[in-house]
Scaffold this motif. Structure first.
Motif, PDB file in Angstrom:
ATOM      1  N   TYR A  26       0.870  -1.178   0.000  1.00 46.61           N
ATOM      2  CA  TYR A  26       0.000   0.000   0.000  1.00 46.61           C
ATOM      3  C   TYR A  26       0.906   1.228   0.000  1.00 46.61           C
ATOM      4  CZ  TYR A  26      -3.558   3.436   1.156  1.00 46.61           C
ATOM      5  OH  TYR A  26      -4.388   4.530   1.120  1.00 46.61           O
ATOM      6  N   ILE A  27       0.927   1.948  -1.116  1.00 47.37           N
ATOM      7  CA  ILE A  27       1.755   3.141  -1.256  1.00 47.37           C
ATOM      8  C   ILE A  27       0.840   4.361  -1.151  1.00 47.37           C
ATOM      9  CG2 ILE A  27       3.265   4.442  -2.806  1.00 47.37           C
ATOM     10  CD1 ILE A  27       4.178   1.777  -3.970  1.00 47.37           C
ATOM     11  N   PRO A  28       1.051   5.213  -0.138  1.00 45.49           N
ATOM     12  CA  PRO A  28       0.119   6.327   0.084  1.00 45.49           C
ATOM     13  C   PRO A  28      -0.065   7.237  -1.125  1.00 45.49           C
ATOM     14  CG  PRO A  28       1.517   6.020   2.002  1.00 45.49           C
ATOM     15  CD  PRO A  28       2.057   5.108   0.930  1.00 45.49           C
ATOM     16  N   ASN A  29       1.026   7.572  -1.812  1.00 47.54           N
ATOM     17  CA  ASN A  29       0.928   8.506  -2.937  1.00 47.54           C
ATOM     18  C   ASN A  29       1.185   7.763  -4.251  1.00 47.54           C
ATOM     19  OD1 ASN A  29       1.223  10.535  -4.882  1.00 47.54           O
ATOM     20  ND2 ASN A  29       2.011  12.001  -3.387  1.00 47.54           N
ATOM     21  N   ILE A  30       0.147   7.642  -5.065  1.00 41.54           N
ATOM     22  CA  ILE A  30       0.268   6.926  -6.341  1.00 41.54           C
ATOM     23  C   ILE A  30       0.152   7.878  -7.539  1.00 41.54           C
ATOM     24  CG2 ILE A  30      -0.497   4.698  -5.433  1.00 41.54           C
ATOM     25  CD1 ILE A  30      -3.305   5.338  -6.529  1.00 41.54           C
ATOM     26  N   GLU A  31       0.402   9.143  -7.310  1.00 39.08           N
ATOM     27  CA  GLU A  31       0.238  10.125  -8.384  1.00 39.08           C
ATOM     28  C   GLU A  31       1.146   9.843  -9.576  1.00 39.08           C
ATOM     29  OE1 GLU A  31      -0.020  14.970  -9.084  1.00 39.08           O
ATOM     30  OE2 GLU A  31       0.342  14.166  -7.079  1.00 39.08           O
ATOM     31  N   LYS A  32       2.317   9.243  -9.335  1.00 33.33           N
ATOM     32  CA  LYS A  32       3.226   8.924 -10.443  1.00 33.33           C
ATOM     33  C   LYS A  32       2.594   7.967 -11.447  1.00 33.33           C
ATOM     34  CE  LYS A  32       7.753   9.672  -8.277  1.00 33.33           C
ATOM     35  NZ  LYS A  32       9.031   9.027  -7.885  1.00 33.33           N
ATOM     36  N   LYS A  33       1.600   7.220 -11.006  1.00 31.83           N
ATOM     37  CA  LYS A  33       0.941   6.284 -11.925  1.00 31.83           C
ATOM     38  C   LYS A  33      -0.011   6.993 -12.890  1.00 31.83           C
ATOM     39  CE  LYS A  33       2.717   2.539 -10.083  1.00 31.83           C
ATOM     40  NZ  LYS A  33       3.292   3.032  -8.829  1.00 31.83           N
ATOM     41  N   LEU A  34      -0.259   8.281 -12.656  1.00 26.25           N
ATOM     42  CA  LEU A  34      -1.090   9.049 -13.586  1.00 26.25           C
ATOM     43  C   LEU A  34      -0.247   9.441 -14.796  1.00 26.25           C
ATOM     44  CD1 LEU A  34      -3.287  11.346 -11.302  1.00 26.25           C
ATOM     45  CD2 LEU A  34      -4.090   9.711 -13.012  1.00 26.25           C
ATOM     46  N   VAL A  35       0.034   8.460 -15.619  1.00 29.91           N
ATOM     47  CA  VAL A  35       0.841   8.665 -16.819  1.00 29.91           C
ATOM     48  C   VAL A  35       0.009   9.424 -17.856  1.00 29.91           C
ATOM     49  CG1 VAL A  35       2.282   6.643 -16.386  1.00 29.91           C
ATOM     50  CG2 VAL A  35       0.161   6.391 -17.692  1.00 29.91           C
ATOM     51  N   PRO A  36       0.652  10.004 -18.874  1.00 28.48           N
ATOM     52  CA  PRO A  36      -0.093  10.823 -19.848  1.00 28.48           C
ATOM     53  C   PRO A  36      -1.301  10.128 -20.462  1.00 28.48           C
ATOM     54  CG  PRO A  36       2.260  11.160 -20.129  1.00 28.48           C
ATOM     55  CD  PRO A  36       2.114  10.072 -19.105  1.00 28.48           C
ATOM     56  N   GLU A  37      -1.190   8.836 -20.788  1.00 28.73           N
ATOM     57  CA  GLU A  37      -2.321   8.127 -21.394  1.00 28.73           C
ATOM     58  C   GLU A  37      -3.527   8.080 -20.451  1.00 28.73           C
ATOM     59  OE1 GLU A  37       1.411   5.770 -22.761  1.00 28.73           O
ATOM     60  OE2 GLU A  37       0.759   6.918 -21.002  1.00 28.73           O
ATOM     61  N   THR A  38      -3.257   7.914 -19.152  1.00 29.32           N
ATOM     62  CA  THR A  38      -4.342   7.855 -18.181  1.00 29.32           C
ATOM     63  C   THR A  38      -4.941   9.232 -17.965  1.00 29.32           C
ATOM     64  OG1 THR A  38      -3.270   5.987 -17.105  1.00 29.32           O
ATOM     65  CG2 THR A  38      -4.962   7.140 -15.844  1.00 29.32           C
ATOM     66  N   ARG A  39      -4.111  10.231 -17.925  1.00 27.44           N
ATOM     67  CA  ARG A  39      -4.622  11.601 -17.786  1.00 27.44           C
ATOM     68  C   ARG A  39      -5.519  11.959 -18.979  1.00 27.44           C
ATOM     69  NH1 ARG A  39      -3.003  14.753 -13.761  1.00 27.44           N
ATOM     70  NH2 ARG A  39      -1.133  14.242 -12.551  1.00 27.44           N
ATOM     71  N   GLU A  40      -5.110  11.531 -20.156  1.00 28.44           N
ATOM     72  CA  GLU A  40      -5.921  11.796 -21.347  1.00 28.44           C
ATOM     73  C   GLU A  40      -7.277  11.089 -21.253  1.00 28.44           C
ATOM     74  OE1 GLU A  40      -6.022  10.520 -26.060  1.00 28.44           O
ATOM     75  OE2 GLU A  40      -4.084  10.605 -25.041  1.00 28.44           O
ATOM     76  N   CYS A  72      -1.949  -4.816  -6.580  1.00 29.55           N
ATOM     77  CA  CYS A  72      -2.125  -3.886  -7.700  1.00 29.55           C
ATOM     78  C   CYS A  72      -2.925  -2.657  -7.290  1.00 29.55           C
ATOM     79  CB  CYS A  72      -2.826  -4.577  -8.860  1.00 29.55           C
ATOM     80  SG  CYS A  72      -1.821  -5.820  -9.690  1.00 29.55           S
ATOM     81  N   THR A  73      -3.855  -2.850  -6.360  1.00 29.11           N
ATOM     82  CA  THR A  73      -4.635  -1.719  -5.860  1.00 29.11           C
ATOM     83  C   THR A  73      -3.755  -0.802  -5.032  1.00 29.11           C
ATOM     84  OG1 THR A  73      -6.591  -3.138  -5.760  1.00 29.11           O
ATOM     85  CG2 THR A  73      -6.688  -1.066  -4.535  1.00 29.11           C
ATOM     86  N   GLY A  74      -2.995  -1.407  -4.135  1.00 31.76           N
ATOM     87  CA  GLY A  74      -2.173  -0.614  -3.226  1.00 31.76           C
ATOM     88  C   GLY A  74      -1.122   0.224  -3.914  1.00 31.76           C
ATOM     89  N   VAL A  75      -0.486  -0.327  -4.945  1.00 32.03           N
ATOM     90  CA  VAL A  75       0.577   0.420  -5.629  1.00 32.03           C
ATOM     91  C   VAL A  75       0.047   1.253  -6.788  1.00 32.03           C
ATOM     92  CG1 VAL A  75       2.306  -1.306  -4.997  1.00 32.03           C
ATOM     93  CG2 VAL A  75       1.198  -1.433  -7.259  1.00 32.03           C
ATOM     94  N   GLY A  76      -1.249   1.116  -7.089  1.00 32.40           N
ATOM     95  CA  GLY A  76      -1.831   1.909  -8.176  1.00 32.40           C
ATOM     96  C   GLY A  76      -1.481   1.407  -9.559  1.00 32.40           C
ATOM     97  N   ALA A  77      -1.095   0.136  -9.678  1.00 39.57           N
ATOM     98  CA  ALA A  77      -0.673  -0.397 -10.983  1.00 39.57           C
ATOM     99  C   ALA A  77      -1.770  -0.310 -12.026  1.00 39.57           C
ATOM    100  CB  ALA A  77      -0.218  -1.851 -10.829  1.00 39.57           C
ATOM    101  N   TRP A  78      -3.013  -0.372 -11.610  1.00 47.35           N
ATOM    102  CA  TRP A  78      -4.159  -0.346 -12.520  1.00 47.35           C
ATOM    103  C   TRP A  78      -4.310   1.001 -13.228  1.00 47.35           C
ATOM    104  CZ3 TRP A  78      -7.764   3.195 -10.539  1.00 47.35           C
ATOM    105  CH2 TRP A  78      -7.535   3.584  -9.218  1.00 47.35           C
ATOM    106  N   LEU A  79      -3.626   2.026 -12.725  1.00 48.01           N
ATOM    107  CA  LEU A  79      -3.695   3.335 -13.375  1.00 48.01           C
ATOM    108  C   LEU A  79      -2.859   3.395 -14.653  1.00 48.01           C
ATOM    109  CD1 LEU A  79      -3.537   5.754 -10.318  1.00 48.01           C
ATOM    110  CD2 LEU A  79      -5.475   5.393 -11.850  1.00 48.01           C
TER     111      LEU A  79
END
Length: 286
Positions: A26-40, A72-79
């Motif tokens: 469980y990683i508290p901050n997963i903002e790095k997983k908001l890659v450009p494709e996901t932001r789009e 996968c939920t905890g680390v935000g891999a699904w993003l």
């Protein structure tokens, strides 16, 4: 209900543990997983402004975490987009657009299904299957309840749920992402043999899972269940066994990726064994 009468599910026990917050994935901050494709996708498909996306996905992740404590939920891999990164994705998109049926096993919030819909696939040709429902969380994530028409089936893939039985022998493309690696070799074979009952000649089984260049069985301290890590050679051997035991034949393409190549952080796998990576695959019934 007695202990022997309780249903036996195929998901690992650790995912339903009460004290979930102690897990190292469980990683508290997963903002790095908001890659450009996901932001789009969130901006143009879900109409969520860029400046609101980080708060939004953290809220969604914690809702999902309360349902199941999946790594996968905890680390935000699904993003991070996964299906659309496969070299065969253009073929998948073309086939679904032509009317073929796509099923996502272990669909979670339906993130890969939304990518297909955003890229033009008719959502009524899409199915999601999962042992526990995150489907409503997915609608909240993508804000598309009024237009996303995929069918969701809440069922253990190893069960004889009626809705699953209707799909036997009818599926053109099965996606199985971050699912098979939960089990040891024999259990993975058992699940894969079930998956083949949904397919027909020409069907594809695609996806990825945790792998290791050194194929091996591992038991991690934080998970405490044996899991088999494939490399490309063991994965080909695996599908040869599945084919032999089901009377089917499979062409296998697979390759190893590092966490960095998947746009994940190396620390996402720090709680696992040395050398851990991702094995991607495309398996075709011939």
């Amino acid at each position: 209900m007695s202990a022997q009468d309780k249903p036996q599910y195929s998901e690992p026990v650790y995912t339903t543990a009460v004290d979930r917050a102690r897990y190292p994935f469980y990683i508290p901050n997963i903002e790095k997983k908001l890659v450009p494709e996901t932001r789009e996708l969130l901006e143009k498909y879900s109409h969520i402004p860029l400046e609101q996306q980080s708060e939004h996905v953290h809220k969604i992740r914690d809702q999902a975490w309360q349902i199941r404590a999946y790594p996968c939920t905890g680390v935000g891999a699904w993003l991070v987009p996964q299906l659309c990164k496969l070299p065969i994705y253009p073929e998948i998109l073309r086939r679904v657009n032509a009317g073929e049926t796509f099923v996502d096993i272990g669909c979670f919030v339906g993130h890969d299904l939304r990518r297909l819909a955003y890229d033009g696939a008719p959502s009524n040709n899409l199915y999601g299957v999962d042992i526990v429902s995150h489907w409503d969380v997915g609608y909240e994530m993508f804000r598309d309840h009024d237009r996303f028409r995929a069918t969701f089936i809440e069922a253990d893939i190893l069960s004889d749920a009626p809705a699953l039985m209707l799909l036997k022998g009818k599926i053109d493309i099965l996606s199985v992402t971050q699912v098979l690696h939960q089990w040891d070799w024999d259990a993975q074979v058992k699940v894969a043999k079930v998956l083949t009952t949904f397919t027909k000649p020409g069907s594809l089984i695609v996806g990825n899972q945790i792998g290791n260049p050194n194929a091996q069985e591992v038991t991690l301290k934080s998970v405490s269940v044996p899991m088999w890590r494939h490399n490309p050679a063991s994965f080909e051997k695996f599908w040869a066994q599945v084919g032999n035991e089901t009377g089917t034949k499979w062409e296998v393409q697979c390759w190893m990726r590092s966490f960095q190549e998947m746009s994940w952080d190396s620390k996402d796998g720090a709680w696992m064994e040395e050398g851990v990576g991702i094995i991607e695959f495309v398996v075709k019934q011939v």
